[in-house]
Design a protein around this motif. Sequence first.
Motif, mmCIF file in Angstrom:
data_model
loop_
_atom_site.group_PDB
_atom_site.id
_atom_site.type_symbol
_atom_site.label_atom_id
_atom_site.label_comp_id
_atom_site.label_asym_id
_atom_site.label_seq_id
_atom_site.Cartn_x
_atom_site.Cartn_y
_atom_site.Cartn_z
ATOM 1 N N TYR A 124 0.821 -1.213 0.000
ATOM 2 C CA TYR A 124 0.000 0.000 0.000
ATOM 3 C C TYR A 124 0.857 1.268 0.000
ATOM 4 C CZ TYR A 124 -4.263 -2.682 0.287
ATOM 5 O OH TYR A 124 -5.293 -3.518 -0.015
ATOM 6 N N ALA A 125 2.065 1.185 0.593
ATOM 7 C CA ALA A 125 2.974 2.349 0.519
ATOM 8 C C ALA A 125 3.365 2.576 -0.932
ATOM 9 C CB ALA A 125 4.207 2.099 1.379
ATOM 10 N N GLY A 126 3.548 1.459 -1.664
ATOM 11 C CA GLY A 126 3.937 1.534 -3.083
ATOM 12 C C GLY A 126 2.883 2.204 -3.944
ATOM 13 N N ILE A 127 1.598 2.062 -3.555
ATOM 14 C CA ILE A 127 0.548 2.693 -4.375
ATOM 15 C C ILE A 127 0.011 3.963 -3.691
ATOM 16 C CG2 ILE A 127 -0.127 0.567 -5.568
ATOM 17 C CD1 ILE A 127 -2.512 0.353 -3.668
ATOM 18 N N GLY A 128 0.655 4.340 -2.582
ATOM 19 C CA GLY A 128 0.316 5.608 -1.936
ATOM 20 C C GLY A 128 -1.039 5.634 -1.255
ATOM 21 N N ARG A 129 -1.511 4.491 -0.795
ATOM 22 C CA ARG A 129 -2.835 4.425 -0.151
ATOM 23 C C ARG A 129 -2.646 4.366 1.355
ATOM 24 N NH1 ARG A 129 -7.477 4.987 1.231
ATOM 25 N NH2 ARG A 129 -9.270 3.689 0.722
ATOM 26 N N GLN A 130 -3.383 5.226 2.068
ATOM 27 C CA GLN A 130 -3.283 5.211 3.530
ATOM 28 C C GLN A 130 -4.107 4.061 4.104
ATOM 29 O OE1 GLN A 130 -3.380 8.920 5.654
ATOM 30 N NE2 GLN A 130 -4.595 7.975 7.269
ATOM 31 N N ILE A 131 -3.472 3.286 4.978
ATOM 32 C CA ILE A 131 -4.182 2.124 5.537
ATOM 33 C C ILE A 131 -4.029 2.052 7.054
ATOM 34 C CG2 ILE A 131 -3.977 0.710 3.453
ATOM 35 C CD1 ILE A 131 -1.703 -0.825 4.962
ATOM 36 N N ASP A 132 -4.918 1.234 7.627
ATOM 37 C CA ASP A 132 -4.801 0.880 9.041
ATOM 38 C C ASP A 132 -4.637 -0.630 9.044
ATOM 39 O OD1 ASP A 132 -4.958 0.717 11.750
ATOM 40 O OD2 ASP A 132 -7.138 0.962 11.858
ATOM 41 N N ILE A 133 -3.528 -1.111 9.618
ATOM 42 C CA ILE A 133 -3.295 -2.560 9.573
ATOM 43 C C ILE A 133 -3.826 -3.229 10.834
ATOM 44 C CG2 ILE A 133 -1.497 -4.337 9.661
ATOM 45 C CD1 ILE A 133 -0.044 -3.041 7.543
ATOM 46 N N ILE A 134 -4.571 -4.305 10.627
ATOM 47 C CA ILE A 134 -5.081 -5.102 11.765
ATOM 48 C C ILE A 134 -4.387 -6.448 11.689
ATOM 49 C CG2 ILE A 134 -7.141 -6.106 12.816
ATOM 50 C CD1 ILE A 134 -8.601 -3.827 10.957
ATOM 51 N N LYS A 135 -3.475 -6.681 12.635
ATOM 52 C CA LYS A 135 -2.694 -7.925 12.612
ATOM 53 C C LYS A 135 -3.525 -9.062 13.199
ATOM 54 C CE LYS A 135 1.035 -10.664 13.424
ATOM 55 N NZ LYS A 135 1.748 -11.436 12.472
#
Lengths: 209, 363
Positions: A124-135
């Motif tokens: 997602y960093a590669g496509i510039g999208r902001q995310i919230d990761i749930i492990k």
Amino acid sequence: MLNIALPKGRLGEKVYAMFEAAGFECPSIKENNRKLIFENAEKQVRYFWVKPSDVAIYVERGAADIGVAGKDILLEYEPDVYELLDLNLGKCRMAVAAPADFRDNENRTLRVATKFTNIAAAYYAGIGRQIDIIKLNGSIELAPILGLSDVIVDIVETGTTLKENNLAVMQTILPISARLIANKASFQFKGRQIESLLDQVRNQVNSCD
Amino acid sequence: MLDTKILKNEEKAVFALRALYRQYGYLPYKMSKFESYEYYIQNKDFLVSDRIITFNDTNGRLLALKPDVTLSIIKNGEDIPGCKQKVYYNENVYRVSENTHQFKEIMQAGLECIGDIDLYDIFEAVSLAAQSLALISKDFVLQISHLGILSSVLERICPDAIFRQKVIGCIKSKNPHDLSRICREYGVEDTLLVQLVSAYGPRDKVLAKLETLGCGQDALQELQTLSKLLDQLPWADQIVFDFSVVNNMNYYNGIVFQGFLSGIFESVLAGGQYDKLMQKLERRAGAVGFAVYLDLLEQLPAEDAEYDVDVLLVYAEDTDKMAVAKAVAELTSQGKTVSTQKSIPEKLRYRQILKLTKEGALC
């Protein structure tokens, strides 16, 4: 003595069959007992079964000279090892999946449930999208169904589990398969034995292509 | 007279390496444990990790516990044509462990040759790196690469920065399969890069392979000359070429190398030519150097003594202390190690037990 870490399970058994055919057999490994380590002194080889996600650690820390690990594990943990050969076994893909009718609203943070947090973050960093990761550690497919996440990043083999839960692959991140890895120091001092095994196994892989 | 048997592997190495570096005219360099935080943060890409232990000096200035030695050494000095500053060091640095994610103290020894350097200086550094490894264990391998060749191949194939980053990852891990996949994705020919991944082993074999690449002719010539010089060394067969050695290309150029010792699972020595770092710090001079990670030598087998002490001397609460002192002096003068105790420690391993009576008699 060449120490080899094999992943427990069907993949490990297939890999052992390849190593056996390459002339690195160890008959005691087929005995039905609770031994953890199997050795063939004549062939100078010692095998041990470990949890698939631990193979890379055994190899990186030199407890095993070589081993077989999935590309997913190598990308997630980034062990400092040589990745010598794609065995073309255990083929699957790392993918983004979501409820079949999911439409991404790019106005808000995307909630991503996954076991593979590094892979998901890098994608997602590669496509510039902001995310919230749930492990999560298992049953990842449950997360979007119960509204815990919008999408999941996980390994997809046949896609049957996804389909049965009304989920669908949105994007393929990358193909995954089993890789033959080697400890960097072991490769310097046991290079001849490792290369001999590598050549034989490479021939088997190429002949299957 | 120092009894070297009591020294740990890393302590023995420090003595041996100091003597070696002095022999080649390298002078000791002692530096402060602290540096300005700002200096490191300006050059953080050069550091293994950008996490640094910081604290405020009495005047409020932010300082850092040294995470690196090279940066501290090269920040001072004059660039005089024909001259070189040759220094060696034995210092502790503070970095975050990749495994525990906590700070740890790392003992390093190494050298830097800074100034008007030429191929002889690079050979000397490589040769001293090999000698450093040989002093610790005869069972070593030193891998050498030349970043000029990799740069030249990458420039010819595809200048894209992300492509370079991905490809360098594959080269470092000797991974030809993903390398070819990435080249296909970018629509570029993979032949040269795949050849470079397989370029490792005896130096003459690798040189023959490099000649067919048709890239980086100046770098190739340097490698050929260096290889001839290395042929003269007693452990020439243990010095190989291997293009999976890739240091940070923003700082290093030319020759880079890393060393392995049998019994240690990771490289114990790393170094190379870092003219680009010098340029970044506005120095005109070139530089070459390396560090030996002494803390890793703990992994080497060490003689484990059968006993902790030769004599366990047990005395009573009311024993005459003069008698205790005399007994200890007598035993140590015989070359024995002594531990005085009032009761027998559970875990202490001793060769002999002696008891001092209340009156001071040994029994």
